[in-house]
Design a protein around this motif. Structure first.
Motif, PDB file in Angstrom:
ATOM      1  N   ARG A   1      13.860   1.239   0.039  1.00  0.00           N
ATOM      2  CA  ARG A   1      13.131   2.372  -0.028  1.00  0.00           C
ATOM      3  C   ARG A   1      13.126   2.846  -1.630  1.00  0.00           C
TER       4      ARG A   1
ATOM      5  N   PRO B   1       8.271   6.800   8.736  1.00  0.00           N
ATOM      6  CA  PRO B   1       8.870   6.270   9.888  1.00  0.00           C
ATOM      7  C   PRO B   1       8.299   6.270  11.302  1.00  0.00           C
TER       8      PRO B   1
ATOM      9  N   HIS C   1      19.514   2.274   2.077  1.00  0.00           N
ATOM     10  CA  HIS C   1      17.971   2.371   1.604  1.00  0.00           C
ATOM     11  C   HIS C   1      17.149   1.272   2.333  1.00  0.00           C
ATOM     12  N   ARG C   2      17.558   0.533   3.318  1.00  0.00           N
ATOM     13  CA  ARG C   2      16.862  -0.538   3.611  1.00  0.00           C
ATOM     14  C   ARG C   2      16.026   0.045   4.847  1.00  0.00           C
ATOM     15  N   VAL C   3      14.725  -0.417   4.761  1.00  0.00           N
ATOM     16  CA  VAL C   3      13.509  -0.295   5.617  1.00  0.00           C
ATOM     17  C   VAL C   3      12.858  -1.419   6.121  1.00  0.00           C
TER      18      VAL C   3
ATOM     19  N   LEU D   1       8.457   1.365   9.209  1.00  0.00           N
ATOM     20  CA  LEU D   1       7.797   2.368   8.257  1.00  0.00           C
ATOM     21  C   LEU D   1       6.417   1.752   8.506  1.00  0.00           C
TER      22      LEU D   1
END
Length: 96
Positions: free
Chosen positions: A30, A17, A55-57, A11
């Motif tokens: 996120r 992204p 939900h991981r960024v 991100l």
């Protein structure tokens, strides 16, 4: 040897992204807009339970995570979390 180069999705400061040839150095969630170290014990426990991963960024650096609107994790970034919390209580913006 392959002609394709591995890329990673990170991100940016704008929260969008982008592809990067380098792995992210910080992770985040996120939904909760929290970022922390990749070895964060709280994140690793959540991942082990089967949650969190969708939900991981990832971020190239900590400044990008902050610019994207994420706050420090209270488990693995205690000092920065305290600074963020104090700034919030005083009604001022927090920066690194």
């Amino acid at each position: 040897m392959s002609d394709t180069m591995d890329t990673y999705i990170l991100l940016g400061a704008d929260g969008r992204p982008y592809r990067s040839p380098a792995k992210g150095k910080w992770g985040g969630h996120r939904g909760s807009k929290i970022y922390g170290r990749l070895d964060c014990p709280a994140a690793l426990r959540a991942i082990a339970r089967g949650g969190y991963v969708r939900h991981r960024v990832f971020f190239a650096d900590e400044a990008t995570a902050v610019a994207a609107g994420f706050r420090p994790c209270c488990a693995c970034c205690k000092d920065r979390y305290q600074q963020w919390k104090t700034a919030r209580e005083e009604g001022r913006a927090w920066t690194l």
